[in-house]
Design an enzyme around this catalytic site. Structure first.
Site, PDB file in Angstrom:
ATOM      1  N   GLU A 267      53.011  30.733  35.059  1.00  0.00           N
ATOM      2  CA  GLU A 267      51.735  30.225  34.580  1.00  0.00           C
ATOM      3  C   GLU A 267      51.478  28.828  35.145  1.00  0.00           C
ATOM      4  OE1 GLU A 267      49.508  31.866  32.819  1.00  0.00           O
ATOM      5  OE2 GLU A 267      50.761  33.648  32.671  1.00  0.00           O
TER       6      GLU A 267
ATOM      7  N   TYR B   5      53.032  35.544  43.783  1.00  0.00           N
ATOM      8  CA  TYR B   5      52.338  36.728  43.277  1.00  0.00           C
ATOM      9  C   TYR B   5      52.138  37.765  44.381  1.00  0.00           C
ATOM     10  CZ  TYR B   5      51.189  34.679  38.732  1.00  0.00           C
ATOM     11  OH  TYR B   5      51.259  34.150  37.459  1.00  0.00           O
TER      12      TYR B   5
ATOM     13  N   SER C 202      39.418  38.388  31.653  1.00  0.00           N
ATOM     14  CA  SER C 202      39.859  38.588  30.273  1.00  0.00           C
ATOM     15  C   SER C 202      39.892  37.272  29.495  1.00  0.00           C
ATOM     16  CB  SER C 202      41.254  39.232  30.245  1.00  0.00           C
ATOM     17  OG  SER C 202      42.186  38.429  30.959  1.00  0.00           O
ATOM     18  N   ASN C 203      40.250  36.196  30.186  1.00  0.00           N
ATOM     19  CA  ASN C 203      40.359  34.888  29.539  1.00  0.00           C
ATOM     20  C   ASN C 203      39.069  34.105  29.766  1.00  0.00           C
ATOM     21  OD1 ASN C 203      41.082  32.418  28.475  1.00  0.00           O
ATOM     22  ND2 ASN C 203      42.695  31.994  29.966  1.00  0.00           N
TER      23      ASN C 203
ATOM     24  N   ARG D 224      35.823  27.868  36.351  1.00  0.00           N
ATOM     25  CA  ARG D 224      35.359  29.142  36.904  1.00  0.00           C
ATOM     26  C   ARG D 224      34.181  29.705  36.121  1.00  0.00           C
ATOM     27  NH1 ARG D 224      40.245  33.448  35.515  1.00  0.00           N
ATOM     28  NH2 ARG D 224      40.074  33.424  33.250  1.00  0.00           N
TER      29      ARG D 224
ATOM     30  N   ASN E 172      42.208  30.724  36.485  1.00  0.00           N
ATOM     31  CA  ASN E 172      41.835  30.175  35.177  1.00  0.00           C
ATOM     32  C   ASN E 172      41.998  28.665  35.101  1.00  0.00           C
ATOM     33  OD1 ASN E 172      44.622  29.705  34.745  1.00  0.00           O
ATOM     34  ND2 ASN E 172      44.882  31.700  33.783  1.00  0.00           N
TER      35      ASN E 172
ATOM     36  N   LYS F 299      44.960  37.580  41.510  1.00  0.00           N
ATOM     37  CA  LYS F 299      43.498  37.615  41.663  1.00  0.00           C
ATOM     38  C   LYS F 299      43.090  37.551  43.138  1.00  0.00           C
ATOM     39  CE  LYS F 299      42.858  35.407  37.161  1.00  0.00           C
ATOM     40  NZ  LYS F 299      44.318  35.368  36.869  1.00  0.00           N
TER      41      LYS F 299
END
Length: 358
Positions: free
Chosen positions: A135, A166, A192-193, A200, A244, A254
């Site tokens: 994260e 990733y 989702s967040n 963003r 995010n 992403k």
């Protein structure tokens, strides 16, 4: 008389046997046979023995203990050899093996604030504690007491001890002219967040004033199932790969999801220079290349009408392919492989500064 005669016969016989035994012993000790007598040449016998010993020692596996399952999500612990070609690694979640483990993986997001769920036993001299985190700093609590606790880092940071990205770009086996799948949408975003304060979200709110964005997720009342997730991205010419939070090296799936299915990612995250460290510069569009969301929208509309310009964003596929990592099993195997190759002592004493900044 018979006894004396018998002794006179036995003594020479025993003496002869003794002399013969000494001769045979000396023969065995000093005689060097021709190499053709042996299945392994004499000069390589010692090397052969060394190899046997080495082979036996290699069978002692490197043990990596998963102390905290990342987000409580378990994975198959037996995949290192079969899926990732990492041999002699034993992944385990059995805490009874703590004192035998060469490495202990501790997932940051699952550490309690008071550190009470960390190992309480003394750390064996050969053992390394590995800080695992995928994260961003924005979404990772800064915990007092961990700055000098770990030996190694495992994260997406490009300067991690164990780099765990990733995704990655790998050389393709052969050149091919890639033809993108058919598209019926111009711009898509699955999120989702949702947080109105996120960069963003602010950018999206302005962008959608100038170009239609097919938006999905809880914030839009349009749930996308796991089965529909990748097909939805595939159906779009452009996908908003908006992170995010904006931090150095924080580039997630992403980016790699649309790249893998033939959709052009429009990225919002760290600088273009950061992106170009891991992916070709002509494989994506960066919002920083435009003075405003409106300018970006105008460019996307132009590409929609000009197929030649649009297809240039797939030139990289002639030489490269996308690799996406299997979280978090593959990263645990990578950690085990690192420990096998790096026996030297290491300590990481500035975690707070390195990850969260000064």
């Amino acid at each position: 008389m018979a006894s004396g005669s018998s002794n006179r016969v036995l003594r020479p016989l025993l003496l002869g046997i003794l002399v013969l035994g000494v001769f045979v012993t000396l023969f065995v000790m000093y005689f060097k046979p021709y190499t053709s007598w042996l299945s392994v040449p004499v000069e390589s016998v010692s090397e052969h023995v060394k190899n046997l010993i080495s082979t036996k020692s290699d069978k002692n596996p490197t043990i990596v203990l998963i102390w905290l399952w990342p987000f409580g999500s378990k994975f198959d612990l037996s995949v290192c050899s079969s899926l990732f070609e990492v041999d002699n690694c034993l992944l385990t979640a059995d805490r009874n093996l703590y004192n035998k483990s060469h490495g202990v993986i501790i997932h940051h997001r699952d550490i309690r604030g008071d550190l009470s769920n960390l190992p309480q036993l003394p750390r064996p001299f050969f053992q390394k504690w590995i800080w695992m985190n995928f994260e961003s700093p924005t979404h990772s609590a800064k915990l007092p007491g961990i700055e000098k606790l770990f030996n190694l880092t495992l994260s997406y940071h490009l300067d991690s001890n164990i780099l765990a990205p990733y995704g990655a770009m790998l050389p393709a086996e052969g050149e091919e002219n890639f033809v993108p799948p058919s598209k019926n949408k111009l711009v898509c975003w699955i999120v989702s967040n949702w947080n109105p304060g996120h960069v963003r979200v602010k950018y999206f709110n302005e962008l959608q004033k100038h170009v239609k964005v097919h938006a999905y997720g809880r914030a839009f009342g349009k749930h996308i199932s796991d089965n529909d997730f990748m097909p939805t991205i595939t159906s779009c010419k452009f996908y908003l790969s908006f992170e995010n939070s904006v931090h150095k090296d924080y580039i997630t799936e992403k980016l790699f999801n649309p790249l893998s299915v033939g959709t052009v990612p429009v990225v919002l995250g760290p600088t273009r220079q950061d992106y170009e460290k891991i992916v070709q510069g002509d494989a994506f569009i960066h919002v920083d290349d435009f003075s405003s969301p409106k300018d970006l929208a105008d460019y996307l509309l132009l590409l929609d009408k000009n197929e030649e310009m649009y297809l240039r964003y797939f030139e990289w596929r002639r030489h490269f392919k996308v690799k996406q990592f299997l979280f978090t099993a593959e990263h645990a195997c990578m950690a085990c492989d690192y420990l096998r190759k790096h026996k030297e002592y290491k300590a990481f004493n500035d975690l707070d500064t390195w990850f969260w900044g000064s």
